[in-house]
Scaffold this motif. Structure first.
Motif, PDB file in Angstrom:
ATOM      1  N   LEU A   7       4.962 -11.242  -7.594  1.00 40.99           N
ATOM      2  CA  LEU A   7       5.852 -11.074  -6.448  1.00 40.99           C
ATOM      3  C   LEU A   7       7.016 -12.062  -6.443  1.00 40.99           C
ATOM      4  N   ALA A   8       7.093 -12.897  -7.471  1.00 40.87           N
ATOM      5  CA  ALA A   8       8.184 -13.875  -7.558  1.00 40.87           C
ATOM      6  C   ALA A   8       9.524 -13.148  -7.492  1.00 40.87           C
ATOM      7  N   GLY A   9      10.450 -13.727  -6.747  1.00 47.99           N
ATOM      8  CA  GLY A   9      11.763 -13.110  -6.594  1.00 47.99           C
ATOM      9  C   GLY A   9      11.914 -12.345  -5.296  1.00 47.99           C
ATOM     10  N   ASN A  10      10.796 -12.081  -4.618  1.00 44.60           N
ATOM     11  CA  ASN A  10      10.837 -11.431  -3.314  1.00 44.60           C
ATOM     12  C   ASN A  10      10.859 -12.487  -2.216  1.00 44.60           C
ATOM     13  N   ASP A  11      11.799 -12.371  -1.288  1.00 47.59           N
ATOM     14  CA  ASP A  11      11.841 -13.346  -0.207  1.00 47.59           C
ATOM     15  C   ASP A  11      10.848 -12.957   0.884  1.00 47.59           C
ATOM     16  N   THR A  12      10.692 -13.845   1.851  1.00 46.21           N
ATOM     17  CA  THR A  12       9.687 -13.648   2.905  1.00 46.21           C
ATOM     18  C   THR A  12       9.931 -12.371   3.684  1.00 46.21           C
ATOM     19  N   ASP A  13      11.187 -12.075   4.021  1.00 43.06           N
ATOM     20  CA  ASP A  13      11.488 -10.873   4.789  1.00 43.06           C
ATOM     21  C   ASP A  13      11.111  -9.618   4.019  1.00 43.06           C
ATOM     22  N   THR A  14      11.369  -9.611   2.724  1.00 46.76           N
ATOM     23  CA  THR A  14      11.035  -8.448   1.898  1.00 46.76           C
ATOM     24  C   THR A  14       9.528  -8.226   1.863  1.00 46.76           C
ATOM     25  N   ILE A  15       8.777  -9.311   1.697  1.00 49.04           N
ATOM     26  CA  ILE A  15       7.310  -9.197   1.667  1.00 49.04           C
ATOM     27  C   ILE A  15       6.777  -8.778   3.031  1.00 49.04           C
ATOM     28  N   ASN A  16       7.314  -9.349   4.097  1.00 49.78           N
ATOM     29  CA  ASN A  16       6.888  -8.952   5.442  1.00 49.78           C
ATOM     30  C   ASN A  16       7.097  -7.453   5.666  1.00 49.78           C
ATOM     31  N   GLN A  17       8.249  -6.944   5.242  1.00 48.40           N
ATOM     32  CA  GLN A  17       8.539  -5.526   5.416  1.00 48.40           C
ATOM     33  C   GLN A  17       7.600  -4.670   4.581  1.00 48.40           C
ATOM     34  N   ALA A  18       7.300  -5.116   3.364  1.00 47.43           N
ATOM     35  CA  ALA A  18       6.387  -4.372   2.497  1.00 47.43           C
ATOM     36  C   ALA A  18       4.984  -4.317   3.101  1.00 47.43           C
ATOM     37  N   ILE A  19       4.531  -5.424   3.686  1.00 51.53           N
ATOM     38  CA  ILE A  19       3.226  -5.450   4.331  1.00 51.53           C
ATOM     39  C   ILE A  19       3.210  -4.514   5.538  1.00 51.53           C
ATOM     40  N   TYR A  20       4.271  -4.556   6.327  1.00 51.14           N
ATOM     41  CA  TYR A  20       4.376  -3.679   7.498  1.00 51.14           C
ATOM     42  C   TYR A  20       4.343  -2.209   7.077  1.00 51.14           C
ATOM     43  N   ASP A  21       5.117  -1.861   6.033  1.00 49.62           N
ATOM     44  CA  ASP A  21       5.177  -0.477   5.565  1.00 49.62           C
ATOM     45  C   ASP A  21       3.822  -0.027   5.019  1.00 49.62           C
ATOM     46  N   PHE A  22       3.142  -0.912   4.277  1.00 53.44           N
ATOM     47  CA  PHE A  22       1.833  -0.557   3.713  1.00 53.44           C
ATOM     48  C   PHE A  22       0.840  -0.262   4.830  1.00 53.44           C
ATOM     49  N   LYS A  23       0.792  -1.126   5.836  1.00 56.19           N
ATOM     50  CA  LYS A  23      -0.146  -0.923   6.938  1.00 56.19           C
ATOM     51  C   LYS A  23       0.183   0.345   7.712  1.00 56.19           C
ATOM     52  N   ALA A  24       1.474   0.639   7.866  1.00 53.66           N
ATOM     53  CA  ALA A  24       1.874   1.856   8.568  1.00 53.66           C
ATOM     54  C   ALA A  24       1.418   3.097   7.804  1.00 53.66           C
ATOM     55  N   ARG A  25       1.563   3.074   6.485  1.00 54.26           N
ATOM     56  CA  ARG A  25       1.124   4.214   5.676  1.00 54.26           C
ATOM     57  C   ARG A  25      -0.383   4.398   5.772  1.00 54.26           C
ATOM     58  N   ARG A  26      -1.130   3.303   5.731  1.00 54.09           N
ATOM     59  CA  ARG A  26      -2.578   3.399   5.829  1.00 54.09           C
ATOM     60  C   ARG A  26      -3.006   3.944   7.194  1.00 54.09           C
ATOM     61  N   ARG A  27      -2.309   3.532   8.254  1.00 51.02           N
ATOM     62  CA  ARG A  27      -2.631   4.060   9.585  1.00 51.02           C
ATOM     63  C   ARG A  27      -2.383   5.569   9.643  1.00 51.02           C
ATOM     64  N   GLN A  28      -1.278   6.001   9.040  1.00 51.14           N
ATOM     65  CA  GLN A  28      -0.962   7.432   9.018  1.00 51.14           C
ATOM     66  C   GLN A  28      -2.013   8.207   8.228  1.00 51.14           C
ATOM     67  N   GLN A  29      -2.448   7.629   7.117  1.00 50.05           N
ATOM     68  CA  GLN A  29      -3.468   8.279   6.281  1.00 50.05           C
ATOM     69  C   GLN A  29      -4.780   8.422   7.041  1.00 50.05           C
ATOM     70  N   ARG A  30      -5.183   7.342   7.753  1.00 55.34           N
ATOM     71  CA  ARG A  30      -6.429   7.399   8.527  1.00 55.34           C
ATOM     72  C   ARG A  30      -6.318   8.428   9.658  1.00 55.34           C
ATOM     73  N   HIS A  31      -5.147   8.456  10.297  1.00 52.38           N
ATOM     74  CA  HIS A  31      -4.941   9.407  11.385  1.00 52.38           C
ATOM     75  C   HIS A  31      -5.012  10.839  10.854  1.00 52.38           C
TER      76      HIS A  31
END
Length: 202
Positions: A174-198
Protein backbone atom coordinates in the motif's frame (compact mmCIF):
# COMPACT_ATOMS: atom_id res chain seq x y z
CA UNK A 1 -10.25 4.19 29.01
CA UNK A 2 -10.23 5.57 25.49
CA UNK A 3 -8.17 4.40 22.52
CA UNK A 4 -8.11 6.90 19.63
CA UNK A 5 -7.62 5.66 16.10
CA UNK A 6 -4.04 6.22 14.99
CA UNK A 7 -3.60 9.00 12.47
CA UNK A 8 -2.10 7.35 9.42
CA UNK A 9 -1.59 3.71 8.54
CA UNK A 10 2.16 3.35 8.39
CA UNK A 11 4.16 3.16 11.62
CA UNK A 12 7.66 1.83 12.29
CA UNK A 13 7.57 1.69 16.12
CA UNK A 14 4.58 0.00 17.76
CA UNK A 15 3.34 -2.94 19.84
CA UNK A 16 1.40 -5.82 18.31
CA UNK A 17 -1.26 -7.10 20.72
CA UNK A 18 -3.19 -10.35 20.78
CA UNK A 19 -5.30 -11.89 23.53
CA UNK A 20 -6.76 -15.34 23.98
CA UNK A 21 -10.03 -15.30 25.87
CA UNK A 22 -12.75 -17.59 27.21
CA UNK A 23 -15.32 -16.17 24.78
CA UNK A 24 -16.30 -13.24 22.58
CA UNK A 25 -17.92 -10.81 25.03
CA UNK A 26 -15.59 -8.77 27.21
CA UNK A 27 -18.21 -8.13 29.90
CA UNK A 28 -18.90 -11.81 30.54
CA UNK A 29 -15.69 -13.55 29.38
CA UNK A 30 -12.08 -13.41 30.56
CA UNK A 31 -8.51 -13.14 29.27
CA UNK A 32 -6.45 -16.36 29.44
CA UNK A 33 -3.33 -15.28 27.53
CA UNK A 34 -1.61 -12.02 26.63
CA UNK A 35 0.86 -11.68 23.79
CA UNK A 36 2.66 -8.44 22.92
CA UNK A 37 5.41 -8.00 20.35
CA UNK A 38 7.38 -4.75 20.53
CA UNK A 39 8.58 -3.39 17.18
CA UNK A 40 11.35 -0.82 16.67
CA UNK A 41 12.34 0.40 13.21
CA UNK A 42 10.12 -2.33 11.71
CA UNK A 43 11.90 -5.14 13.58
CA UNK A 44 10.83 -7.15 16.65
CA UNK A 45 12.98 -6.29 19.66
CA UNK A 46 11.16 -7.87 22.63
CA UNK A 47 8.02 -9.73 23.57
CA UNK A 48 5.64 -10.41 26.42
CA UNK A 49 3.87 -13.76 26.53
CA UNK A 50 1.97 -14.76 29.66
CA UNK A 51 -0.85 -17.13 30.55
CA UNK A 52 -3.59 -15.68 32.76
CA UNK A 53 -5.63 -17.49 35.41
CA UNK A 54 -9.31 -16.57 34.93
CA UNK A 55 -11.69 -16.28 37.85
CA UNK A 56 -14.02 -18.85 36.37
CA UNK A 57 -12.62 -22.33 35.89
CA UNK A 58 -12.46 -24.78 34.24
CA UNK A 59 -11.67 -23.51 30.74
CA UNK A 60 -14.24 -24.94 28.34
CA UNK A 61 -13.42 -27.85 26.07
CA UNK A 62 -14.19 -25.64 23.05
CA UNK A 63 -11.65 -22.98 24.04
CA UNK A 64 -9.05 -25.66 24.78
CA UNK A 65 -9.64 -27.21 21.37
CA UNK A 66 -9.28 -23.80 19.74
CA UNK A 67 -6.23 -22.50 21.61
CA UNK A 68 -4.61 -25.54 23.19
CA UNK A 69 -4.80 -23.78 26.57
CA UNK A 70 -6.01 -26.11 29.32
CA UNK A 71 -7.20 -25.46 32.85
CA UNK A 72 -4.06 -27.15 34.18
CA UNK A 73 -1.85 -24.74 32.21
CA UNK A 74 -3.29 -21.65 33.92
CA UNK A 75 -3.78 -22.90 37.50
CA UNK A 76 -0.50 -21.38 38.72
CA UNK A 77 -0.58 -18.37 36.40
CA UNK A 78 -1.12 -14.79 37.60
CA UNK A 79 -4.51 -13.10 37.46
CA UNK A 80 -5.10 -10.25 35.03
CA UNK A 81 -5.02 -7.84 37.98
CA UNK A 82 -1.53 -9.04 38.88
CA UNK A 83 -0.12 -8.40 35.38
CA UNK A 84 -2.17 -5.37 34.41
CA UNK A 85 0.54 -2.87 35.30
CA UNK A 86 3.16 -5.02 33.57
CA UNK A 87 1.10 -5.00 30.36
CA UNK A 88 0.85 -1.23 30.23
CA UNK A 89 4.42 -0.71 31.35
CA UNK A 90 5.58 -2.92 28.48
CA UNK A 91 3.41 -1.15 25.89
CA UNK A 92 4.25 2.31 27.17
CA UNK A 93 3.00 5.01 24.81
CA UNK A 94 3.34 2.91 21.66
CA UNK A 95 0.53 2.68 19.13
CA UNK A 96 -1.27 -0.66 19.58
CA UNK A 97 -1.55 -2.70 16.41
CA UNK A 98 -3.61 -5.85 15.98
CA UNK A 99 -5.87 -7.89 13.73
CA UNK A 100 -9.47 -6.97 14.46
CA UNK A 101 -7.83 -5.17 17.34
CA UNK A 102 -11.05 -3.66 18.71
CA UNK A 103 -11.84 -7.12 20.09
CA UNK A 104 -8.62 -7.17 22.12
CA UNK A 105 -8.99 -3.55 23.22
CA UNK A 106 -12.51 -4.22 24.46
CA UNK A 107 -11.13 -6.84 26.86
CA UNK A 108 -8.36 -4.51 28.08
CA UNK A 109 -10.94 -1.79 28.73
CA UNK A 110 -13.00 -4.13 30.92
CA UNK A 111 -10.28 -6.11 32.67
CA UNK A 112 -7.49 -3.57 33.22
CA UNK A 113 -9.68 -0.74 34.46
CA UNK A 114 -7.20 0.53 37.06
CA UNK A 115 -5.05 1.92 34.27
CA UNK A 116 -6.11 4.68 31.90
CA UNK A 117 -3.78 4.74 28.90
CA UNK A 118 -4.76 6.65 25.77
CA UNK A 119 -2.62 4.78 23.26
CA UNK A 120 -3.69 5.13 19.67
CA UNK A 121 -4.54 1.94 17.82
CA UNK A 122 -4.27 0.61 14.28
CA UNK A 123 -6.26 -2.31 12.87
CA UNK A 124 -4.54 -4.43 10.20
CA UNK A 125 -7.77 -6.15 9.07
CA UNK A 126 -9.11 -3.25 6.93
CA UNK A 127 -5.72 -2.98 5.23
CA UNK A 128 -5.88 -6.65 4.25
CA UNK A 129 -9.41 -6.14 2.96
CA UNK A 130 -8.59 -3.24 0.66
CA UNK A 131 -5.27 -4.65 -0.52
CA UNK A 132 -6.91 -7.98 -1.43
CA UNK A 133 -10.64 -7.41 -1.98
CA UNK A 134 -10.82 -10.55 -4.14
CA UNK A 135 -10.37 -12.79 -1.10
CA UNK A 136 -13.55 -14.38 0.27
CA UNK A 137 -12.05 -14.55 3.76
CA UNK A 138 -9.77 -12.00 5.36
CA UNK A 139 -9.26 -13.91 8.59
CA UNK A 140 -5.72 -13.90 9.92
CA UNK A 141 -5.41 -17.61 9.12
CA UNK A 142 -6.59 -17.07 5.54
CA UNK A 143 -4.24 -14.16 4.92
CA UNK A 144 -1.16 -15.80 6.41
CA UNK A 145 -1.88 -18.93 4.37
CA UNK A 146 -2.24 -16.83 1.22
CA UNK A 147 1.23 -15.36 1.66
CA UNK A 148 2.88 -18.38 3.29
CA UNK A 149 3.64 -16.36 6.41
CA UNK A 150 4.06 -17.49 10.02
CA UNK A 151 1.01 -19.59 10.78
CA UNK A 152 -1.15 -18.28 13.57
CA UNK A 153 -2.20 -20.97 16.03
CA UNK A 154 -4.73 -19.15 18.22
CA UNK A 155 -1.92 -18.65 20.71
CA UNK A 156 -1.30 -15.02 21.56
CA UNK A 157 2.37 -14.51 20.67
CA UNK A 158 2.09 -16.63 17.50
CA UNK A 159 -0.78 -14.45 16.34
CA UNK A 160 1.30 -11.35 17.14
CA UNK A 161 4.12 -12.63 14.92
CA UNK A 162 1.69 -13.47 12.11
CA UNK A 163 0.07 -10.02 12.37
CA UNK A 164 3.46 -8.28 12.33
CA UNK A 165 4.55 -10.17 9.22
CA UNK A 166 1.28 -9.49 7.42
CA UNK A 167 1.35 -5.80 8.33
CA UNK A 168 4.92 -5.50 7.03
CA UNK A 169 3.83 -6.99 3.71
CA UNK A 170 0.73 -4.80 3.47
CA UNK A 171 2.79 -1.68 4.18
CA UNK A 172 4.87 -2.46 1.11
CA UNK A 173 1.80 -3.19 -1.01
CA UNK A 174 0.00 0.00 0.00
CA UNK A 175 3.05 2.29 -0.05
CA UNK A 176 2.33 5.44 -2.02
CA UNK A 177 -1.28 5.69 -0.88
CA UNK A 178 -2.02 8.59 1.43
CA UNK A 179 -4.32 8.39 4.45
CA UNK A 180 -7.32 9.87 2.64
CA UNK A 181 -7.01 7.36 -0.19
CA UNK A 182 -6.85 4.43 2.23
CA UNK A 183 -9.75 5.79 4.28
CA UNK A 184 -11.87 6.04 1.14
CA UNK A 185 -10.90 2.53 0.05
CA UNK A 186 -11.89 1.14 3.46
CA UNK A 187 -15.20 3.01 3.33
CA UNK A 188 -15.94 1.74 -0.20
CA UNK A 189 -15.03 -1.86 0.73
CA UNK A 190 -17.34 -1.85 3.75
CA UNK A 191 -20.14 -0.30 1.69
CA UNK A 192 -19.82 -3.04 -0.94
CA UNK A 193 -19.88 -5.75 1.71
CA UNK A 194 -23.01 -4.23 3.28
CA UNK A 195 -24.71 -4.20 -0.12
CA UNK A 196 -23.70 -7.82 -0.72
CA UNK A 197 -25.10 -8.91 2.66
CA UNK A 198 -28.30 -6.98 2.04
CA UNK A 199 -28.72 -8.55 -1.43
CA UNK A 200 -28.13 -12.05 -0.04
CA UNK A 201 -31.03 -11.62 2.41
CA UNK A 202 -33.56 -10.88 -0.32
Amino acid sequence: MYFPLHQGYFVDDYCVLDLETTGLKANSCEIIEVGILKIRHNQPVSKMDVLIRPKKLPISAFITSLTGITTEMVLNSPSIEEVSYWIWDFIGTDPILGYNVNFDLSFLKVHTTKHTPTNSYLDVLPLAQIAHPEQKSHSLSAMTSLFHLYQNTHRAIDDCIATYQLYSLLKDELAGNDTDTINQAIYDFKARRRQQRHASRR
